[in-house]
Write an enzyme that holds these catalytic residues in place. Structure first.
Site, PDB file in Angstrom:
ATOM      1  N   LYS A 171     -45.636  -1.542   9.027  1.00 19.61           N
ATOM      2  CA  LYS A 171     -45.553  -3.008   9.046  1.00 19.61           C
ATOM      3  C   LYS A 171     -45.399  -3.533   7.624  1.00 19.61           C
ATOM      4  O   LYS A 171     -46.347  -3.556   6.845  1.00 19.61           O
ATOM      5  CB  LYS A 171     -46.819  -3.621   9.660  1.00 19.61           C
ATOM      6  CG  LYS A 171     -46.589  -5.092   9.993  1.00 19.61           C
ATOM      7  CD  LYS A 171     -47.801  -5.969   9.768  1.00 19.61           C
ATOM      8  CE  LYS A 171     -47.864  -6.669   8.454  1.00 19.61           C
ATOM      9  NZ  LYS A 171     -46.775  -7.575   8.085  1.00 19.61           N
ATOM     10  N   GLY A 224     -52.642  -4.625  -0.597  1.00 23.88           N
ATOM     11  CA  GLY A 224     -52.600  -6.073  -0.449  1.00 23.88           C
ATOM     12  C   GLY A 224     -53.862  -6.707  -0.999  1.00 23.88           C
ATOM     13  O   GLY A 224     -54.460  -6.196  -1.941  1.00 23.88           O
ATOM     14  N   SER A 225     -54.271  -7.791  -0.377  1.00 26.60           N
ATOM     15  CA  SER A 225     -55.385  -8.567  -0.922  1.00 26.60           C
ATOM     16  C   SER A 225     -56.736  -7.942  -0.567  1.00 26.60           C
ATOM     17  O   SER A 225     -56.850  -7.162   0.388  1.00 26.60           O
ATOM     18  CB  SER A 225     -55.335  -9.987  -0.362  1.00 26.60           C
ATOM     19  OG  SER A 225     -55.557  -9.952   1.032  1.00 26.60           O
ATOM     20  N   GLY A 229     -57.928  -6.189   2.921  1.00 23.66           N
ATOM     21  CA  GLY A 229     -58.433  -4.817   2.731  1.00 23.66           C
ATOM     22  C   GLY A 229     -59.780  -4.619   3.404  1.00 23.66           C
ATOM     23  O   GLY A 229     -60.031  -3.590   4.045  1.00 23.66           O
ATOM     24  N   GLU A 246     -55.553  -0.187  -1.398  1.00 25.35           N
ATOM     25  CA  GLU A 246     -55.169  -0.522  -2.776  1.00 25.35           C
ATOM     26  C   GLU A 246     -55.178  -2.036  -2.849  1.00 25.35           C
ATOM     27  O   GLU A 246     -54.328  -2.694  -2.260  1.00 25.35           O
ATOM     28  CB  GLU A 246     -53.767   0.041  -3.059  1.00 25.35           C
ATOM     29  CG  GLU A 246     -53.341  -0.158  -4.471  1.00 25.35           C
ATOM     30  CD  GLU A 246     -54.361   0.445  -5.391  1.00 25.35           C
ATOM     31  OE1 GLU A 246     -54.935  -0.333  -6.189  1.00 25.35           O
ATOM     32  OE2 GLU A 246     -54.623   1.653  -5.290  1.00 25.35           O
ATOM     33  N   CYS A 280     -50.294  -5.631  -9.070  1.00 23.25           N
ATOM     34  CA  CYS A 280     -51.753  -5.400  -9.077  1.00 23.25           C
ATOM     35  C   CYS A 280     -52.161  -4.723 -10.375  1.00 23.25           C
ATOM     36  O   CYS A 280     -53.329  -4.735 -10.748  1.00 23.25           O
ATOM     37  CB  CYS A 280     -52.205  -4.621  -7.857  1.00 23.25           C
ATOM     38  SG  CYS A 280     -51.352  -3.067  -7.649  1.00 23.25           S
ATOM     39  N   GLN A 327     -47.820 -18.925  -3.092  1.00 22.60           N
ATOM     40  CA  GLN A 327     -48.249 -18.218  -4.308  1.00 22.60           C
ATOM     41  C   GLN A 327     -48.120 -19.144  -5.524  1.00 22.60           C
ATOM     42  O   GLN A 327     -48.963 -19.122  -6.425  1.00 22.60           O
ATOM     43  CB  GLN A 327     -47.415 -16.948  -4.494  1.00 22.60           C
ATOM     44  CG  GLN A 327     -47.852 -16.088  -5.665  1.00 22.60           C
ATOM     45  CD  GLN A 327     -49.258 -15.534  -5.539  1.00 22.60           C
ATOM     46  OE1 GLN A 327     -49.632 -14.954  -4.540  1.00 22.60           O
ATOM     47  NE2 GLN A 327     -50.083 -15.730  -6.570  1.00 22.60           N
ATOM     48  N   GLU A 379     -58.326 -12.516  -9.329  1.00 20.98           N
ATOM     49  CA  GLU A 379     -56.915 -12.140  -9.433  1.00 20.98           C
ATOM     50  C   GLU A 379     -56.048 -13.372  -9.154  1.00 20.98           C
ATOM     51  O   GLU A 379     -56.174 -14.004  -8.106  1.00 20.98           O
ATOM     52  CB  GLU A 379     -56.576 -11.036  -8.428  1.00 20.98           C
ATOM     53  CG  GLU A 379     -55.157 -10.531  -8.594  1.00 20.98           C
ATOM     54  CD  GLU A 379     -54.828  -9.329  -7.702  1.00 20.98           C
ATOM     55  OE1 GLU A 379     -55.047  -9.413  -6.493  1.00 20.98           O
ATOM     56  OE2 GLU A 379     -54.345  -8.324  -8.252  1.00 20.98           O
TER      57      GLU A 379
HETATM   58  N1  LIG Z   1     -52.822  -5.227  -4.665  1.00 19.24           N
HETATM   59  C1  LIG Z   1     -51.609  -5.684  -4.536  1.00 19.24           C
HETATM   60  O1  LIG Z   1     -50.660  -5.012  -4.875  1.00 19.24           O
HETATM   61  C2  LIG Z   1     -51.389  -7.003  -3.930  1.00 19.24           C
HETATM   62  C3  LIG Z   1     -52.323  -8.000  -3.980  1.00 19.24           C
HETATM   63  N2  LIG Z   1     -52.064  -9.190  -3.408  1.00 19.24           N
HETATM   64  C4  LIG Z   1     -53.063 -10.266  -3.530  1.00 19.24           C
HETATM   65  O2  LIG Z   1     -53.206 -10.890  -2.280  1.00 19.24           O
HETATM   66  C5  LIG Z   1     -52.941 -12.297  -2.386  1.00 19.24           C
HETATM   67  C6  LIG Z   1     -52.361 -12.789  -1.097  1.00 19.24           C
HETATM   68  O3  LIG Z   1     -51.180 -12.086  -0.797  1.00 19.24           O
HETATM   69  P1  LIG Z   1     -50.851 -11.745   0.705  1.00 19.24           P
HETATM   70  O4  LIG Z   1     -49.459 -11.263   0.845  1.00 19.24           O
HETATM   71  O5  LIG Z   1     -51.237 -12.924   1.546  1.00 19.24           O
HETATM   72  O6  LIG Z   1     -51.835 -10.500   0.978  1.00 19.24           O
HETATM   73  P2  LIG Z   1     -52.269  -9.890   2.337  1.00 19.24           P
HETATM   74  O7  LIG Z   1     -53.397  -8.962   2.102  1.00 19.24           O
HETATM   75  O8  LIG Z   1     -52.449 -10.948   3.343  1.00 19.24           O
HETATM   76  O9  LIG Z   1     -50.956  -9.074   2.767  1.00 19.24           O
HETATM   77  C7  LIG Z   1     -50.784  -7.685   2.640  1.00 19.24           C
HETATM   78  C8  LIG Z   1     -50.307  -7.096   3.976  1.00 19.24           C
HETATM   79  O10 LIG Z   1     -51.355  -7.207   4.935  1.00 19.24           O
HETATM   80  C9  LIG Z   1     -50.849  -7.856   6.102  1.00 19.24           C
HETATM   81  N3  LIG Z   1     -51.924  -8.543   6.819  1.00 19.24           N
HETATM   82  C10 LIG Z   1     -52.337  -9.837   6.701  1.00 19.24           C
HETATM   83  N4  LIG Z   1     -53.339 -10.085   7.577  1.00 19.24           N
HETATM   84  C11 LIG Z   1     -53.574  -8.946   8.259  1.00 19.24           C
HETATM   85  C12 LIG Z   1     -54.479  -8.557   9.291  1.00 19.24           C
HETATM   86  N5  LIG Z   1     -55.359  -9.415   9.834  1.00 19.24           N
HETATM   87  N6  LIG Z   1     -54.443  -7.299   9.752  1.00 19.24           N
HETATM   88  C13 LIG Z   1     -53.572  -6.407   9.231  1.00 19.24           C
HETATM   89  N7  LIG Z   1     -52.672  -6.715   8.269  1.00 19.24           N
HETATM   90  C14 LIG Z   1     -52.676  -7.952   7.779  1.00 19.24           C
HETATM   91  C15 LIG Z   1     -49.779  -8.780   5.547  1.00 19.24           C
HETATM   92  O11 LIG Z   1     -48.931  -9.235   6.556  1.00 19.24           O
HETATM   93  P3  LIG Z   1     -47.995 -10.546   6.415  1.00 19.24           P
HETATM   94  O12 LIG Z   1     -47.784 -10.803   4.978  1.00 19.24           O
HETATM   95  O13 LIG Z   1     -46.793 -10.141   7.094  1.00 19.24           O
HETATM   96  O14 LIG Z   1     -48.707 -11.644   7.124  1.00 19.24           O
HETATM   97  C16 LIG Z   1     -49.109  -7.860   4.551  1.00 19.24           C
HETATM   98  O15 LIG Z   1     -48.241  -6.972   5.204  1.00 19.24           O
HETATM   99  C17 LIG Z   1     -52.043 -12.397  -3.590  1.00 19.24           C
HETATM  100  O16 LIG Z   1     -52.063 -13.666  -4.142  1.00 19.24           O
HETATM  101  C18 LIG Z   1     -52.647 -11.362  -4.478  1.00 19.24           C
HETATM  102  O17 LIG Z   1     -53.773 -11.884  -5.120  1.00 19.24           O
HETATM  103  C19 LIG Z   1     -50.894  -9.418  -2.743  1.00 19.24           C
HETATM  104  C20 LIG Z   1     -49.923  -8.471  -2.666  1.00 19.24           C
HETATM  105  C21 LIG Z   1     -50.086  -7.178  -3.284  1.00 19.24           C
HETATM  106  O1  LIG Z   2     -47.334  -0.795 -12.153  1.00 18.67           O
HETATM  107  C1  LIG Z   2     -46.568  -0.442 -11.278  1.00 18.67           C
HETATM  108  O2  LIG Z   2     -45.423  -0.097 -11.535  1.00 18.67           O
HETATM  109  C2  LIG Z   2     -47.010  -0.386  -9.826  1.00 18.67           C
HETATM  110  C3  LIG Z   2     -47.793  -1.580  -9.525  1.00 18.67           C
HETATM  111  C4  LIG Z   2     -48.101  -1.813  -8.116  1.00 18.67           C
HETATM  112  O3  LIG Z   2     -47.998  -0.981  -7.281  1.00 18.67           O
HETATM  113  C5  LIG Z   2     -48.543  -3.130  -7.752  1.00 18.67           C
HETATM  114  O4  LIG Z   2     -48.620  -3.975  -8.619  1.00 18.67           O
HETATM  115  O5  LIG Z   2     -48.796  -3.360  -6.558  1.00 18.67           O
END
Ligand SMILES: NC(=O)C1=CN([C@@H]2O[C@H](COP(=O)(O)OP(=O)(O)OC[C@H]3O[C@@H](n4cnc5c(N)ncnc54)[C@H](OP(=O)(O)O)[C@@H]3O)[C@@H](O)[C@H]2O)C=CC1
Ligand SMILES: O=C(O)CCC(=O)C(=O)O
Length: 477
Positions: A171, A224-225, A229, A246, A280, A327, A379
């Site tokens: 997904k 993701g967030s 997580g 992560e 991240c 964002q 963050e």
């Molecule tokens: N560590 C990292 O690399 C990242 C950190 N972030 C942080 O997260 C914040 C928000 O970003 P966001 O994209 O909303 O992050 P999310 O954690 O919401 O999204 C990451 C993934 O999880 C999915 N998701 C959302 N809700 C659920 C759920 N209940 N069950 C299972 N999967 C789910 C999302 O789906 P969908 O988006 O399709 O709804 C997406 O595919 C950013 O501002 C940033 O601070 C964001 C991206 C990457």
């Molecule tokens: O630093 C990188 O190239 C990878 C970073 C990454 O995976 C992320 O920011 O989510």
């Protein structure tokens, strides 16, 4: 406009497409992508379960050939796929192509790993008994990815999952379905049997949640967030399933008095602002000792003046737009919070107008920040960084480690003593000396400590730990 469908049990299915919008130009619709329902997600999980027995016993040459073919096609199409990535996510074309090449290299790496699967034979403590230790696939793997690395993160989860004989329900983030669809299309055409890899584009709250709630998913890997997580963790504990998280970072970049100023500025600008700060591994805390502080801040200001913020696809753009309105609101909210907390907005932070309607933000640098401010603890995930002034190396290290996160940690110094001490004492999964905190190799472990990560490392040979389960077999002679 062509509808890009989901792949379930080897068939392209589904309607109800939604438009994928370019953040550099919101009038530009990249394509229409199907949104899976909870029922579609259940069908994808069932397909992955049905395909598991055969795929988990498939020959290593078959896995090698499919991963290798995928790598070759991604690399051959790097310009086209890199452009699609930049168009849907907003990172610059150079970054989009670079990330696409990285994805190709990852598939190439795991194509090789498929031929290097091995176990151990160990003598038993009892006479005439043999002990064999082997690694078996963990089962049906659920892969949930974020929007900020639309091709590299799917690659570094899908490639090892398939390499070690697992089947997959994937997904991608709803914001960036284009790169995800392309990578699945390539793998499908490369010859994956039906049901081994299933794509379910759609909302996290619907598709992701259905995956979390399913007893038929044996392992989930998530980036993701922190909030999502935690949901993954709680649901996985409920189902006694393996999981890997992560989540974010608040990565420090330390600049010492003895640093080479240009190296420090280049690494800090890259860490904080490249890829629009949406990594991240980005650094949004720049911790600077007082002897170099003023020179460093002045040089950062000069360097920031030279940055071109514009359409991600335009030649000469250094920094593309923020990924979407939500964002962008988060970034500008944090800029307002920083001002209210008493930090000084030294450079940038304004919304920008360009030829096309997009989410353009001038990178922002705060000075006079403290490590207790919210802008130093939470963050932001945008092009916003703050400089924290410290007395000496000891205070810099203490401030660097004073955070709930622990993904990446950087230092600029010409002192071998301080570099060595920092590598040993930084509370982070990755440490960078005279390099940006972001930008990692594809063949070595990636991951963090504390609130940033949970579970074993991703990437390189260390990925085997998550995607396999160990069996110990005893045989009496
Ligand atoms: N560590 C990292 O690399 C990242 C950190 N972030 C942080 O997260 C914040 C928000 O970003 P966001 O994209 O909303 O992050 P999310 O954690 O919401 O999204 C990451 C993934 O999880 C999915 N998701 C959302 N809700 C659920 C759920 N209940 N069950 C299972 N999967 C789910 C999302 O789906 P969908 O988006 O399709 O709804 C997406 O595919 C950013 O501002 C940033 O601070 C964001 C991206 C990457
Ligand atoms: O630093 C990188 O190239 C990878 C970073 C990454 O995976 C992320 O920011 O989510």
């Amino acid at each position: 406009m062509t509808l890009h469908q989901n792949l379930i049990a080897g068939e392209w299915v589904g309607g109800n497409g939604v438009a994928n919008i370019n953040p550099s130009d919101t009038n530009d619709v990249i394509g229409e992508y199907a949104r899976a329902s909870a029922e579609d997600a259940k069908a994808a999980i069932a397909a992955a379960k049905a395909a598991l027995p055969a795929w988990s016993r498939s020959g290593i040459l078959e896995r090698h050939a499919i991963l290798r073919k995928t790598a070759d096609e991604i690399l051959a199409r790097k310009d086209e796929l890199g452009r699609l990535l930049s168009r849907e996510e907003g990172k610059t074309l150079a970054e989009g192509i670079g990330e696409t090449v990285r994805a190709g290299q990852i598939f190439d790496f795991f194509a090789g790993e498929a031929l290097r699967l091995a176990g151990e034979i160990i003598p038993s403590v009892r006479p005439d008994i043999g002990v064999e230790i082997t690694r078996e696939p963990v089962g049906v793997v659920g892969i949930i990815t974020p929007w900020n690395f639309p091709i590299a993160i799917p690659a570094w989860k899908i490639a090892p999952a398939l390499c070690y004989g697992n089947t997959v329900v994937f997904k991608p983030a709803d914001l960036v379905p284009g790169s995800a669809w392309s990578i699945v299309d390539i793998l499908h055409r490369a010859g994956l049997p039906k049901g081994v890899l299933n794509l379910v584009m759609g909302k996290g709250s619907v598709v992701g949640q259905t995956m979390l709630d399913s007893p038929d998913i044996h392992a989930i890997t998530f980036t993701g967030s922190t909030g999502t997580g935690k949901r993954v963790a709680l649901a996985s504990v409920e189902h006694n399933r393996k999981y890997q998280l992560e989540m974010g970072g608040k990565n420090p970049f330390v600049v010492l008095d003895d640093a080479d100023l240009s190296v420090a500025v280049e690494a800090a600008v890259n860490s904080a602002f490249f890829s629009t700060g949406q990594r991240c591994t980005a650094s949004s805390r720049v911790i600077v000792t007082e002897g170099i502080h003023d020179r460093f801040v002045a040089a950062m200001g000069e360097r920031m003046k030279g940055l071109t913020i514009d359409d991600a696809l335009k030649a000469g753009t250094h920094i593309g737009p923020v990924v979407d309105q939500s964002q962008l609101n988060q970034d500008t909210d944090y800029i307002a919070i920083g001002k209210r907390e008493g930090a000084k907005l030294a450079f940038g932070g304004e919304l920008l107008k360009r030829d096309t309607p997009g989410f353009y933000l001038q990178p922002a640098l705060f000075t006079e920040a403290t490590n207790q401010m919210r802008i130093s603890r939470e963050e932001i995930f945008g092009p916003v960084a703050s400089v924290i002034r410290v007395k000496d190396y000891d205070e810099a290290l203490a401030v660097a480690n004073d955070t709930p996160f622990g993904l990446s940690s950087g230092i600029a110094t010409t002192s071998l003593k301080h570099a060595t001490h920092f590598k040993r004492n930084a509370e982070a999964g990755m440490v960078m000396v005279n390099l940006p905190t972001a930008g990692v190799d594809f063949h070595v472990p990636f991951g963090g400590r504390k609130g940033s990560s949970h579970g074993s490392r991703e990437q390189g040979r260390y990925a085997a730990e998550f995607y396999t389960t160990v069996k110990t077999a005893y045989t009496s002679a």
